[in-house]
Design an enzyme around this catalytic site. Structure first.
Site, PDB file in Angstrom:
ATOM      1  N   LYS A  68       1.754   1.796  -1.427  1.00 11.38           N
ATOM      2  CA  LYS A  68       0.535   2.613  -1.324  1.00 11.38           C
ATOM      3  C   LYS A  68       0.673   3.661  -0.210  1.00 11.38           C
ATOM      4  O   LYS A  68       0.434   4.841  -0.418  1.00 11.38           O
ATOM      5  CB  LYS A  68      -0.696   1.728  -1.030  1.00 11.38           C
ATOM      6  N   ARG A 116     -10.707  -3.310  -0.441  1.00 10.52           N
ATOM      7  CA  ARG A 116      -9.933  -4.529  -0.653  1.00 10.52           C
ATOM      8  C   ARG A 116     -10.815  -5.691  -1.099  1.00 10.52           C
ATOM      9  O   ARG A 116     -10.291  -6.778  -1.347  1.00 10.52           O
ATOM     10  CB  ARG A 116      -9.250  -4.926   0.657  1.00 10.52           C
ATOM     11  N   ARG A 161      11.219  -3.721   5.787  1.00  7.68           N
ATOM     12  CA  ARG A 161      10.389  -3.049   6.788  1.00  7.68           C
ATOM     13  C   ARG A 161      10.341  -3.858   8.086  1.00  7.68           C
ATOM     14  O   ARG A 161      10.284  -3.286   9.170  1.00  7.68           O
ATOM     15  CB  ARG A 161       8.975  -2.816   6.252  1.00  7.68           C
ATOM     16  N   ARG A 174       6.829  -4.460  12.195  1.00  5.06           N
ATOM     17  CA  ARG A 174       5.363  -4.569  12.188  1.00  5.06           C
ATOM     18  C   ARG A 174       4.964  -6.036  12.339  1.00  5.06           C
ATOM     19  O   ARG A 174       5.552  -6.918  11.720  1.00  5.06           O
ATOM     20  CB  ARG A 174       4.837  -4.009  10.852  1.00  5.06           C
ATOM     21  N   ARG A 192      -1.215 -12.464   3.353  1.00  2.00           N
ATOM     22  CA  ARG A 192      -1.629 -11.176   2.782  1.00  2.00           C
ATOM     23  C   ARG A 192      -1.621 -11.226   1.251  1.00  2.00           C
ATOM     24  O   ARG A 192      -2.537 -10.725   0.609  1.00  2.00           O
ATOM     25  CB  ARG A 192      -0.711 -10.068   3.297  1.00  2.00           C
TER      26      ARG A 192
HETATM   27  P1  B4P Z   1       3.258  -0.022   1.369  1.00  4.18           P
HETATM   28  O1  B4P Z   1       2.801  -0.649   0.126  1.00  4.18           O
HETATM   29  O2  B4P Z   1       2.995   1.405   1.526  1.00  4.18           O
HETATM   30  O3  B4P Z   1       2.607  -0.970   2.438  1.00  4.18           O
HETATM   31  P2  B4P Z   1       1.316  -0.713   3.256  1.00  4.18           P
HETATM   32  O4  B4P Z   1       0.713   0.622   3.029  1.00  4.18           O
HETATM   33  O5  B4P Z   1       1.699  -1.047   4.623  1.00  4.18           O
HETATM   34  O6  B4P Z   1       0.246  -1.729   2.680  1.00  4.18           O
HETATM   35  P3  B4P Z   1      -0.096  -3.122   3.196  1.00  4.18           P
HETATM   36  O7  B4P Z   1      -1.027  -3.637   2.144  1.00  4.18           O
HETATM   37  O8  B4P Z   1       1.099  -3.918   3.472  1.00  4.18           O
HETATM   38  O9  B4P Z   1      -0.819  -2.936   4.638  1.00  4.18           O
HETATM   39  P4  B4P Z   1      -2.095  -2.127   5.158  1.00  4.18           P
HETATM   40  O10 B4P Z   1      -1.612  -1.207   6.190  1.00  4.18           O
HETATM   41  O11 B4P Z   1      -2.909  -1.536   4.054  1.00  4.18           O
HETATM   42  O12 B4P Z   1       4.849  -0.065   1.609  1.00  4.18           O
HETATM   43  C1  B4P Z   1       5.591  -1.208   1.920  1.00  4.18           C
HETATM   44  C2  B4P Z   1       7.090  -0.925   2.174  1.00  4.18           C
HETATM   45  O13 B4P Z   1       7.773  -0.705   0.939  1.00  4.18           O
HETATM   46  C3  B4P Z   1       7.410   0.286   3.050  1.00  4.18           C
HETATM   47  O14 B4P Z   1       8.320  -0.122   4.031  1.00  4.18           O
HETATM   48  C4  B4P Z   1       8.095   1.293   2.136  1.00  4.18           C
HETATM   49  O15 B4P Z   1       9.143   1.983   2.764  1.00  4.18           O
HETATM   50  C5  B4P Z   1       8.646   0.439   1.011  1.00  4.18           C
HETATM   51  N1  B4P Z   1       8.574   1.113  -0.287  1.00  4.18           N
HETATM   52  C6  B4P Z   1       7.505   1.788  -0.766  1.00  4.18           C
HETATM   53  N2  B4P Z   1       7.764   2.272  -1.999  1.00  4.18           N
HETATM   54  C7  B4P Z   1       9.044   1.879  -2.318  1.00  4.18           C
HETATM   55  C8  B4P Z   1       9.891   2.048  -3.465  1.00  4.18           C
HETATM   56  N3  B4P Z   1       9.485   2.721  -4.559  1.00  4.18           N
HETATM   57  N4  B4P Z   1      11.116   1.497  -3.435  1.00  4.18           N
HETATM   58  C9  B4P Z   1      11.533   0.814  -2.356  1.00  4.18           C
HETATM   59  N5  B4P Z   1      10.782   0.615  -1.228  1.00  4.18           N
HETATM   60  C10 B4P Z   1       9.545   1.137  -1.215  1.00  4.18           C
HETATM   61  O16 B4P Z   1      -2.989  -3.286   5.814  1.00  4.18           O
HETATM   62  C11 B4P Z   1      -2.553  -4.023   6.932  1.00  4.18           C
HETATM   63  C12 B4P Z   1      -3.655  -4.992   7.401  1.00  4.18           C
HETATM   64  O17 B4P Z   1      -4.812  -4.252   7.856  1.00  4.18           O
HETATM   65  C13 B4P Z   1      -4.233  -5.952   6.370  1.00  4.18           C
HETATM   66  O18 B4P Z   1      -3.424  -7.105   6.183  1.00  4.18           O
HETATM   67  C14 B4P Z   1      -5.604  -6.269   6.986  1.00  4.18           C
HETATM   68  O19 B4P Z   1      -5.511  -7.192   8.053  1.00  4.18           O
HETATM   69  C15 B4P Z   1      -6.036  -4.937   7.563  1.00  4.18           C
HETATM   70  N6  B4P Z   1      -6.799  -4.132   6.600  1.00  4.18           N
HETATM   71  C16 B4P Z   1      -6.407  -2.902   6.133  1.00  4.18           C
HETATM   72  N7  B4P Z   1      -7.323  -2.423   5.272  1.00  4.18           N
HETATM   73  C17 B4P Z   1      -8.296  -3.374   5.164  1.00  4.18           C
HETATM   74  C18 B4P Z   1      -9.495  -3.468   4.402  1.00  4.18           C
HETATM   75  N8  B4P Z   1      -9.853  -2.476   3.556  1.00  4.18           N
HETATM   76  N9  B4P Z   1     -10.275  -4.578   4.536  1.00  4.18           N
HETATM   77  C19 B4P Z   1      -9.934  -5.547   5.379  1.00  4.18           C
HETATM   78  N10 B4P Z   1      -8.799  -5.532   6.135  1.00  4.18           N
HETATM   79  C20 B4P Z   1      -7.976  -4.449   6.033  1.00  4.18           C
END
Ligand code: B4P
Length: 188
Positions: A13, A88, A127, A133, A144
Site C-alpha cells: 500500500k 482499518r 524490510r 521497523r 498485524r
Molecule cells: P506496504 O504494504 O506498503 O506496508 P505498509 O504501508 O507499511 O503497511 P502496513 O500495513 O504494514 O503498516 P502501516 O504503516 O499502515 O509494504 C511492505 C513492504 O513490501 C515494503 O518494504 C515494500 O518495499 C515491499 N513491497 C511493496 N510492494 C512490493 C512488490 N510489488 N514486490 C516486492 N516487494 C514489495 O501501519 C503500521 C501500524 O500503525 C499498524 O500496525 C497500527 O498499529 C497503526 N495504524 C496505522 N493505521 C491505523 C489505523 N487506520 N487504525 C488503527 N491503527 C493504525
C-alpha cells in the site's frame, strides 16, 4: 478523486501510494506514517501509541480519524486523496464516509491489493533487514495479520456493497502492480 489503497500488512500500500503521488500529484494520507512520525518526534500522541504499534495492534479509531480529518483540506487542494492504511475498521470507514459527505465528496474507488501470505512474510522479513521497523518482528507481524483478518477484512463486503471495490493482483513487481492499479483507476 478519493481512493483507498487496501490490503493486508506488507501488501504494498505505502509503496504504491508513493508512486501515485509522484504520477498524479495527489496527497498520500497514511495513518501509519503519521503515527510513526509522532512516535519518532516523541510527541504526547507518539508516546501514547508507541507500545500499541510496536506489538502490531491497532490504535484507537478516535485517534486515526482525527489525524485524517486534519489532513483532508490538503488533499482537497491537491485534487485527490490516497488513503493508505486507513480505514482499518468498519467504524473508521463509516466515519470517513461521513467526513467526506460533509465536504460534498465521497470515496471513488477502493483498490484491494491481493497478495498471498507467504509473500507478505517474505516482504516483512526483507524490510526488517533493510529498515528495522519496530513492528516488523515475527511476533508483531502475526498480530498485524490477525488484526487484519479479524477487523480490517470486514471492509471488503462493506465496499463491495457500495460497488467500489477493485481487486488488483499485488504479487508482481512494483511497476507491474502500479500498471494494474492505473487500469483499475482509469476504468469506466
Ligand atoms: P506496504 O504494504 O506498503 O506496508 P505498509 O504501508 O507499511 O503497511 P502496513 O500495513 O504494514 O503498516 P502501516 O504503516 O499502515 O509494504 C511492505 C513492504 O513490501 C515494503 O518494504 C515494500 O518495499 C515491499 N513491497 C511493496 N510492494 C512490493 C512488490 N510489488 N514486490 C516486492 N516487494 C514489495 O501501519 C503500521 C501500524 O500503525 C499498524 O500496525 C497500527 O498499529 C497503526 N495504524 C496505522 N493505521 C491505523 C489505523 N487506520 N487504525 C488503527 N491503527 C493504525
Amino acid at each position: 478523486m478519493n481512493i483507498i489503497l487496501f490490503g493486508p500488512p506488507g501488501a504494498g500500500k505505502g509503496t504504491q501510494a508513493k508512486k501515485l503521488v509522484a504520477e498524479r500529484g495527489w496527497v498520500q494520507l497514511s495513518t501509519g506514517d503519521m503515527l510513526r512520525a509522532a512516535k519518532e518526534a516523541g510527541t504526547e500522541l507518539g508516546r501514547r501509541v508507541a507500545a500499541i504499534m510496536d506489538r502490531g495492534d491497532l490504535v484507537s479509531d478516535e485517534i486515526v480519524i482525527e489525524l485524517i480529518e486534519e489532513r483532508l483540506p490538503d488533499a482537497e487542494r491537491a485534487g485527490g486523496a490516497i488513503f493508505d492504511g486507513f480505514p482499518r475498521t468498519v467504524a473508521q470507514a463509516e466515519a470517513l464516509d461521513a467526513l467526506l459527505k460533509g465536504r460534498g465528496a465521497e470515496i471513488d474507488r477502493v483498490v484491494r491489493l491481493v497478495v498471498d501470505q507467504d509473500e507478505l512474510v517474505r516482504r516483512m522479513a526483507k524490510r526488517a533487514e533493510e529498515e528495522g521497523r519496530a513492528d516488523d518482528t515475527v511476533e508483531a507481524f502475526k498480530v498485524r495479520l490477525k488484526n487484519y483478518n479479524d477487523q480490517t477484512a470486514a471492509l471488503i463486503p462493506y465496499y463491495k456493497a457500495q460497488g467500489k471495490l477493485a481487486d488488483v493482483d499485488g504479487m508482481g513487481t512494483v511497476d507491474e502492480v502500479a500498471a494494474s492499479i492505473a487500469s483499475a483507476l482509469d476504468a469506466d
